[in-house]
Design an enzyme around this catalytic site. Structure first.
Site, PDB file in Angstrom:
ATOM      1  N   ASP A  73       3.004   1.178   5.796  1.00  0.00           N
ATOM      2  CA  ASP A  73       2.047   0.638   5.590  1.00  0.00           C
ATOM      3  C   ASP A  73       2.413  -0.878   6.253  1.00  0.00           C
ATOM      4  OD1 ASP A  73       4.605  -0.254   3.378  1.00  0.00           O
ATOM      5  OD2 ASP A  73       2.490  -1.059   2.295  1.00  0.00           O
ATOM      6  N   GLU A 135       4.988  -0.967   1.072  1.00  0.00           N
ATOM      7  CA  GLU A 135       5.539  -2.267   0.013  1.00  0.00           C
ATOM      8  C   GLU A 135       4.225  -3.540   0.656  1.00  0.00           C
ATOM      9  OE1 GLU A 135       7.811  -5.747   1.042  1.00  0.00           O
ATOM     10  OE2 GLU A 135       5.724  -5.244   2.081  1.00  0.00           O
TER      11      GLU A 135
END
Length: 377
Positions: A73, A135
């Site tokens: 991500d 994250e």
């Protein structure tokens, strides 16, 4: 694609996986890793929010199990780009795109390093990848959920490298062997509203708030340790919200952030804040959120092995640092030794994020040496 970090990094960047969207990034990795002999497990989780896709892939069953941890991500691209942030263009020897440094480039380098290792023979140990899609977001449906899944299977990791972009300027400058903890606190001091001409008829919360903040900030939390800088307390807001000049407000608020070393933990700091608030008297509400505890992986085999690989490829001796914010290493440190090392981080989260193609090749070579040392035949 598997042995060329540039091609894989470009393919990953072209998946616009802005948290919590996956945009095909996990599927891409599964498609690449499966033919390499990895058994891939997708772990999905949704804790009061969008579903997050995570991946745990392992090749081999023997020990040691050397794990690479990372995230697919990325943060939103924002404004100010001179190129398409998801086109993954190479311009003047640099790869541009959101996630080039943080940290799709690092993932690509590790996969390429594994491919080169496999071309040399069958490893003696196991190699795994723990890849999350959460994250850059809330970090509640990512690495922690994969670790829970591993624990339920009684699967162990012997050492872990997190591929965050640790280097300030040049590849090989810095390894992270720990991180400071982070605590956010809010104070709400409650008084009694009144006329400023008759202060004796009111209970002004502002002086008590000032006194609490003075007591919290007048004495340093500590002087640091051999591996950590001194802990810091930074005021982030003081709010009264009173537009009137002749009214004593009913409440006053403040917020602050503490970045703390391993002389403290969230519980001890919370206790200190609460006691300071009680000592000031009156009614005070304290709210504390600890986003990560301080941790340290003492210098040893893992960091020594990585330092040797970096020296061999770059000629540099990296600093063993605990600087910076938090990372998912704060979760992994509970199960095995963990260090962080990746690309240069000068442009992370900025417009025109980019990395040198030469650094992709250099990092792949470093990761390859590390794998040979840990799981090579």
């Amino acid at each position: 694609m598997t042995s060329d970090p540039l091609a894989l990094a470009q393919a990953l960047i072209r998946c616009p996986s802005v948290t919590p969207e996956d945009a095909g990034a996990i599927d891409l990795l599964i498609d690449v890793l499966t033919p390499m002999g990895f058994v891939c497990h997708e772990i999905r989780s949704a804790t009061g929010g969008p579903e997050i896709r995570n991946l745990y892939a392992r090749r081999g069953t023997a020990g040691p199990n050397f794990c690479f941890a990372g995230h697919t991500d990325v943060v939103p691209p924002g404004q100010g780009w001179n190129v398409d942030p998801f086109a993954a263009e190479v311009i003047d020897g640099r790869l541009f795109g959101r996630g080039a440094a943080d940290m799709k480039g690092g993932i690509a380098c590790f996969v390429a390093a594994v491919a080169r290792l496999l071309a040399e023979g069958e490893p003696a140990g196991s190699i795994s990848l723990l890849i999350t899609g959460d994250e850059e977001g809330r970090a509640v449906d990512g690495t922690v959920k994969v670790l829970d899944w591993l624990a339920a299977r009684d699967e162990t990791i012997d050492a872990c490298l997190v591929g965050e972009p640790t280097n300030p300027r040049d590849l090989g400058e810095m390894i992270k062997i720990g991180r400071r903890g982070s605590l956010n606190a809010r104070l709400r001091v409650i008084g009694t509203q009144g006329h400023s001409a008759y202060p004796h008829l009111a209970d002004n919360p502002i002086p008590r708030l000032i006194e609490i903040l003075r007591r919290l900030t007048e004495i340093p939390l500590d002087q640091g340790t051999p591996h950590f800088q001194p802990s810091t307390l930074a005021l982030t807001t003081v709010d009264v919200g009173n537009p009137a000049t002749n009214v004593i407000p009913a409440e006053a608020r403040a917020g602050f952030n503490i970045r703390f070393n391993d002389l403290h933990d969230g519980a001890s700091l919370t206790s200190r804040i609460e006691q300071t608030a009680r000592d000031a008297g009156g009614q005070v509400e304290v709210t504390v959120e600890v986003s990560g505890e301080a941790f340290l992986t003492p210098p040893g085999r893992l960091s020594d092995s990585l330092v040797a690989a970096i020296r061999a490829e770059t000629g540099l001796t990296p600093d063993l640092s605990t600087s910076g914010g938090t990372s998912d290493a704060r979760f992994i440190r509970t199960i095995c030794p963990v260090v962080e090392f990746g690309l240069v981080g000068q442009t992370i989260h900025k417009a025109n994020e980019n990395v040198a193609v030469a650094d992709l090749n250099g990092l792949t070579a470093i990761y390859h040496r590390l794998l040979v040392d840990w799981v090579g035949a």
